[in-house]
Design an enzyme around this catalytic site. Sequence first.
Site, mmCIF file in Angstrom:
data_model
loop_
_atom_site.group_PDB
_atom_site.id
_atom_site.type_symbol
_atom_site.label_atom_id
_atom_site.label_comp_id
_atom_site.label_asym_id
_atom_site.label_seq_id
_atom_site.Cartn_x
_atom_site.Cartn_y
_atom_site.Cartn_z
ATOM 1 N N ASP A 149 -73.784 41.989 56.074
ATOM 2 C CA ASP A 149 -75.158 42.065 56.572
ATOM 3 C C ASP A 149 -76.028 42.683 55.476
ATOM 4 O O ASP A 149 -75.529 43.099 54.430
ATOM 5 C CB ASP A 149 -75.233 42.819 57.902
ATOM 6 C CG ASP A 149 -74.770 44.263 57.795
ATOM 7 O OD1 ASP A 149 -74.564 44.763 56.670
ATOM 8 O OD2 ASP A 149 -74.617 44.908 58.845
ATOM 9 N N SER A 150 -77.318 42.753 55.709
ATOM 10 C CA SER A 150 -78.227 43.157 54.639
ATOM 11 C C SER A 150 -78.466 44.656 54.599
ATOM 12 O O SER A 150 -79.053 45.169 53.658
ATOM 13 C CB SER A 150 -79.571 42.465 54.842
ATOM 14 O OG SER A 150 -80.224 43.019 55.981
ATOM 15 N N PHE A 166 -80.554 46.300 59.633
ATOM 16 C CA PHE A 166 -80.381 46.636 61.049
ATOM 17 C C PHE A 166 -79.818 48.047 61.210
ATOM 18 O O PHE A 166 -80.272 48.817 62.052
ATOM 19 C CB PHE A 166 -79.460 45.616 61.728
ATOM 20 C CG PHE A 166 -79.248 45.876 63.186
ATOM 21 C CD1 PHE A 166 -80.225 45.533 64.103
ATOM 22 C CD2 PHE A 166 -78.083 46.472 63.650
ATOM 23 C CE1 PHE A 166 -80.053 45.776 65.460
ATOM 24 C CE2 PHE A 166 -77.900 46.724 64.998
ATOM 25 C CZ PHE A 166 -78.888 46.372 65.899
ATOM 26 N N ASP A 192 -83.948 41.975 56.225
ATOM 27 C CA ASP A 192 -84.986 41.763 57.237
ATOM 28 C C ASP A 192 -85.248 43.031 58.026
ATOM 29 O O ASP A 192 -84.588 44.057 57.832
ATOM 30 C CB ASP A 192 -84.617 40.615 58.183
ATOM 31 C CG ASP A 192 -83.440 40.966 59.088
ATOM 32 O OD1 ASP A 192 -82.658 41.881 58.741
ATOM 33 O OD2 ASP A 192 -83.298 40.335 60.138
ATOM 34 N N ASP A 247 -70.516 37.774 65.462
ATOM 35 C CA ASP A 247 -69.748 38.969 65.106
ATOM 36 C C ASP A 247 -70.050 40.029 66.139
ATOM 37 O O ASP A 247 -71.139 40.024 66.728
ATOM 38 C CB ASP A 247 -70.169 39.514 63.732
ATOM 39 C CG ASP A 247 -71.486 40.269 63.813
ATOM 40 O OD1 ASP A 247 -72.543 39.608 63.819
ATOM 41 O OD2 ASP A 247 -71.471 41.511 63.918
ATOM 42 N N CYS A 283 -50.451 35.874 77.118
ATOM 43 C CA CYS A 283 -50.912 36.230 75.771
ATOM 44 C C CYS A 283 -49.718 36.462 74.854
ATOM 45 O O CYS A 283 -48.740 37.098 75.244
ATOM 46 C CB CYS A 283 -51.793 37.480 75.829
ATOM 47 S SG CYS A 283 -52.429 37.990 74.216
ATOM 48 N N CYS A 311 -49.903 38.038 71.871
ATOM 49 C CA CYS A 311 -50.123 39.134 70.910
ATOM 50 C C CYS A 311 -49.019 40.188 71.051
ATOM 51 O O CYS A 311 -48.340 40.239 72.069
ATOM 52 C CB CYS A 311 -51.505 39.750 71.139
ATOM 53 S SG CYS A 311 -51.534 41.083 72.353
ATOM 54 N N CYS A 317 -48.988 42.373 74.298
ATOM 55 C CA CYS A 317 -48.563 41.703 75.524
ATOM 56 C C CYS A 317 -47.109 41.241 75.447
ATOM 57 O O CYS A 317 -46.401 41.224 76.457
ATOM 58 C CB CYS A 317 -49.468 40.503 75.812
ATOM 59 S SG CYS A 317 -51.169 40.993 76.167
ATOM 60 N N HIS A 360 -54.772 43.072 70.632
ATOM 61 C CA HIS A 360 -54.906 42.178 71.789
ATOM 62 C C HIS A 360 -56.336 41.643 71.907
ATOM 63 O O HIS A 360 -56.538 40.435 72.106
ATOM 64 C CB HIS A 360 -54.528 42.875 73.100
ATOM 65 C CG HIS A 360 -54.979 42.073 74.282
ATOM 66 N ND1 HIS A 360 -54.269 41.004 74.773
ATOM 67 C CD2 HIS A 360 -56.138 42.121 74.998
ATOM 68 C CE1 HIS A 360 -54.965 40.428 75.751
ATOM 69 N NE2 HIS A 360 -56.094 41.089 75.913
#
Length: 374
Positions: free
Chosen positions: A91-92, A95, A145, A265, A303, A305, A308, A334
């Site tokens: 990101d820049s 934010f 920005d 994201d 699941c 993962c 799990c 997970h």
Amino acid sequence: MNFSFALNATDGAARTGVISTPRGEIRTPAFMPVGTAATVKAMRPESVRATGADILLGNTYHLMLRPSAERIDRLGGLHKFMNWDRPILTDSGGFQVMSLASLRKLTEKGVTFKSHIDGSKHEITPERSMEIQKLLGSDIVMTFDECPALPADRTRIAESMRLSMRWAQRSRDAFGDRPGHALFGIQQGGLERDLREESAEALRVVGFDGYAVGGLAVGEGQEAMFGCLDYAPAQLPEDKPRYLMGVGKPDDIVGAVKRGIDMMDCVLPSRSGRTGQAWTRRGQVNLRNARHADDPRPLDETCTCPACANYSRAYLHHVVRSQEMIAGMLLTWHNLHYYQELMGGMRDAIAAQDFADFETRFHAMRAEGDIDRL
Ligand SMILES: [Zn+2]
């Protein structure tokens, strides 16, 4: 090799495709785990990759303050520094300056602020943001920005958007020509449709490799966000990736993809994994809850993962309550795995022209809620 985007299929406004970069392909719609300080917290990079992530996000604001972009550059760039050789988007910094730093001062030139870590003074301008992201070695660079928190009045939103568009041009000029690296412009304009169109037109004139819908997920609520996404993505060029910044919960993500978003994201899957919260097909599960204390069943029996496949709800409950590090490790794994499964399911559904059914099944399963207690 250059940066490129190929759209493979659409279903309504939803799209699936592939972004190609010299560091690998990014299947879209894509979810990018957040590696704020050169790490996705509680995860090794190879584990992040094992969840199915094609790309990570790094935060310019955090990295410029600690350990600094210049140090990361001296040490070979962010990919080498954090041992992740696939694409990275940064990101820049704008934010997080607004959300974390103190004594902020905004001018036409840029923003000055005090670090939230040690109080030191810093400045970010569009030119400095481009320089930092180049030092980091980011594959996808975001323009610098400014974005007001919502609700804000229309005059403030319009002024802020026009400043961001001037900064977008300066970002483009400072970025220069860097084959294999991409620069994304960020559309602003709050919830004002005509301002969004004005912003999109300004960005189109400059020309970018991808476009973000910025300024959402800042307190407006899901209904207002979807209202904006009903028109904002279509205002941006169809043949470039569209990125919705900082979103979100699983149902936000499904609704955004439905409306034509290709990339997202959010810290949510990793952050909530560290507080005992799991995201599953059946919605959110709080592993702190005493109902899991004697439950030998996995968090989600379907699941695959490690959390799990190898551990019971009782164990996860125990390590969450005991504040053991493995709790954050397993639940983050997970959650990231679930998010990537969700993205993969949407990619397949769009390719099969089955997105409406996918969405119906997604909401029906969540409406059932967690499995009954034993
Ligand atoms: Zn799992």
